[in-house]
Design an enzyme around this catalytic site. Structure first.
Site, PDB file in Angstrom:
ATOM      1  N   LYS A   1      22.252  33.091  33.328  1.00 24.29           N
ATOM      2  CA  LYS A   1      21.900  32.873  34.735  1.00 24.29           C
ATOM      3  C   LYS A   1      22.537  33.901  35.661  1.00 24.29           C
ATOM      4  CE  LYS A   1      23.297  28.804  35.317  1.00 24.29           C
ATOM      5  NZ  LYS A   1      24.446  28.474  36.147  1.00 24.29           N
TER       6      LYS A   1
ATOM      7  N   ARG B   1      24.334  21.184  41.470  1.00 22.51           N
ATOM      8  CA  ARG B   1      24.691  20.805  40.113  1.00 22.51           C
ATOM      9  C   ARG B   1      24.622  19.293  39.921  1.00 22.51           C
ATOM     10  NH1 ARG B   1      27.825  25.348  38.721  1.00 22.51           N
ATOM     11  NH2 ARG B   1      28.607  25.430  36.596  1.00 22.51           N
TER      12      ARG B   1
ATOM     13  N   ARG C   1      31.341  35.895  25.652  1.00 20.40           N
ATOM     14  CA  ARG C   1      31.239  36.321  27.056  1.00 20.40           C
ATOM     15  C   ARG C   1      32.576  36.854  27.583  1.00 20.40           C
ATOM     16  NH1 ARG C   1      28.787  32.344  31.526  1.00 20.40           N
ATOM     17  NH2 ARG C   1      30.580  30.986  31.191  1.00 20.40           N
TER      18      ARG C   1
ATOM     19  N   ARG D   1      36.970  34.440  30.437  1.00 23.21           N
ATOM     20  CA  ARG D   1      37.266  33.545  31.552  1.00 23.21           C
ATOM     21  C   ARG D   1      38.193  32.429  31.094  1.00 23.21           C
ATOM     22  NH1 ARG D   1      31.650  31.969  34.344  1.00 23.21           N
ATOM     23  NH2 ARG D   1      32.575  29.917  34.128  1.00 23.21           N
TER      24      ARG D   1
ATOM     25  N   ARG E   1      31.875  21.216  29.937  1.00 26.26           N
ATOM     26  CA  ARG E   1      30.890  21.658  30.931  1.00 26.26           C
ATOM     27  C   ARG E   1      29.471  21.397  30.458  1.00 26.26           C
ATOM     28  NH1 ARG E   1      33.590  26.871  30.738  1.00 26.26           N
ATOM     29  NH2 ARG E   1      31.822  27.989  31.594  1.00 26.26           N
TER      30      ARG E   1
HETATM   31  P1  ADP Z   1      29.414  28.018  34.360  1.00 24.75           P
HETATM   32  O1  ADP Z   1      27.969  27.903  34.732  1.00 24.75           O
HETATM   33  O2  ADP Z   1      29.674  29.031  33.325  1.00 24.75           O
HETATM   34  O3  ADP Z   1      30.077  26.700  34.067  1.00 24.75           O
HETATM   35  P2  ADP Z   1      30.083  28.751  37.135  1.00 24.75           P
HETATM   36  O4  ADP Z   1      30.631  30.107  37.321  1.00 24.75           O
HETATM   37  O5  ADP Z   1      28.764  28.428  37.717  1.00 24.75           O
HETATM   38  O6  ADP Z   1      30.183  28.547  35.585  1.00 24.75           O
HETATM   39  O7  ADP Z   1      31.113  27.643  37.675  1.00 24.75           O
HETATM   40  C1  ADP Z   1      32.450  27.600  37.231  1.00 24.75           C
HETATM   41  C2  ADP Z   1      33.074  26.282  37.627  1.00 24.75           C
HETATM   42  O8  ADP Z   1      33.081  26.146  39.049  1.00 24.75           O
HETATM   43  C3  ADP Z   1      32.344  25.033  37.142  1.00 24.75           C
HETATM   44  O9  ADP Z   1      32.664  24.693  35.813  1.00 24.75           O
HETATM   45  C4  ADP Z   1      32.820  23.995  38.165  1.00 24.75           C
HETATM   46  O10 ADP Z   1      34.125  23.563  37.880  1.00 24.75           O
HETATM   47  C5  ADP Z   1      32.870  24.792  39.447  1.00 24.75           C
HETATM   48  N1  ADP Z   1      31.583  24.713  40.200  1.00 24.75           N
HETATM   49  C6  ADP Z   1      30.729  25.738  40.465  1.00 24.75           C
HETATM   50  N2  ADP Z   1      29.668  25.304  41.158  1.00 24.75           N
HETATM   51  C7  ADP Z   1      29.832  23.972  41.336  1.00 24.75           C
HETATM   52  C8  ADP Z   1      29.071  22.951  41.966  1.00 24.75           C
HETATM   53  N3  ADP Z   1      27.887  23.208  42.549  1.00 24.75           N
HETATM   54  N4  ADP Z   1      29.559  21.692  41.944  1.00 24.75           N
HETATM   55  C9  ADP Z   1      30.736  21.404  41.358  1.00 24.75           C
HETATM   56  N5  ADP Z   1      31.513  22.313  40.744  1.00 24.75           N
HETATM   57  C10 ADP Z   1      31.081  23.587  40.737  1.00 24.75           C
END
Ligand code: ADP
Length: 218
Positions: free
Chosen positions: A17, A93, A130, A162, A173
């Site tokens: 993504k 989300r 990754r 990461r 997750r």
């Molecule tokens: P990934 O899709 O690899 O889990 P992201 O970079 O999108 O990673 O997000 C990393 C972390 O940030 C998530 O695991 C969560 O803890 C937090 N996060 C990001 N966006 C949201 C959201 N819309 N609602 C709640 N937590 C979020």
């Protein structure tokens, strides 16, 4: 080029993504709004929000809806996003976030919601290789030989795994994705806004499919 695209890209962690959203944002010349990147930047800056979010992120949890809704609400009202549009990556989300987003964007509705579909078995493999630049967020894939130190081609920063890409955090997750985020697929499908794009294959082919899906929705 279509000015003013307002898009949501959904998909599992590791579906590609982030990289595809960066390409889409260049292609459509709209800002890429990644909530994960916003939270990681706050964490690096050591703000109160950042420090709180870091603990949650490293454990693979979700930051509270209210905090996220506030953050995104503010971001989409900034002049660049307000005039040109945006690509939302990582938000919404949860269904509560999607409902709040509909209220926030009531005067300028979204054009499309795209689900970048990659099955869980495949994303698990992808996430373990990754690597991400700590400074600019560019994504890389580690091959059998990992450079040490690994310097980012884009900004010269440090490329590393990461902190939340450990197996436990990734599994948590992905479980949260199934329970909290995947209901958004039915939610947007009922609203007639959803397009599902196959995320397997060469990144250039996936990108072409994404662009076709965007064009078809406008
Ligand atoms: P990934 O899709 O690899 O889990 P992201 O970079 O999108 O990673 O997000 C990393 C972390 O940030 C998530 O695991 C969560 O803890 C937090 N996060 C990001 N966006 C949201 C959201 N819309 N609602 C709640 N937590 C979020």
């Amino acid at each position: 080029m279509i000015p003013g695209a307002r898009l949501i890209i959904l998909g599992r962690q590791g579906a590609g993504k982030g990289t595809q959203c960066v390409r889409l944002s260049r292609h459509y010349v709209v800002p890429h709004i990644s909530t994960g990147d916003m939270l990681r930047t706050s964490a690096r800056e050591g703000t109160e929000l950042g420090l709180m979010a870091k603990q949650i992120m490293d454990a693979g949890g979700l930051v509270g809806d209210e905090v996220m809704i506030g953050l995104v609400g503010e971001r989409v009202r900034k002049p660049d996003a307000d005039t040109r549009g945006y690509i939302l990556d990582g938000f919404p989300r949860t269904v509560a976030q999607a409902e709040a987003l509909a209220r926030i964007t009531a005067d300028k509705p979204l054009h499309a919601v795209i689900d970048l579909d990659v099955p869980r078995e495949i994303v698990l493999e992808r996430i373990s290789s990754r690597r991400v630049c700590r400074d600019c967020g560019t994504n890389y894939t580690a091959g059998p030989v990992v450079p040490s130190p690994w310097i980012c081609d884009v900004c010269g920063g440090d490329v590393a795994q990461r902190a939340d890409d450990t197996p436990d955090s990734v599994n948590r997750r992905l479980d949260l994705y199934e329970t909290q985020t995947s209901p958004l697929i039915a939610h947007y499908s009922k609203l007639g806004m959803l397009a599902v794009v196959n995320g397997i294959g060469h990144p250039d082919h996936v990108f072409k499919r994404l662009c076709d899906a965007v064009e078809a929705r406008r």
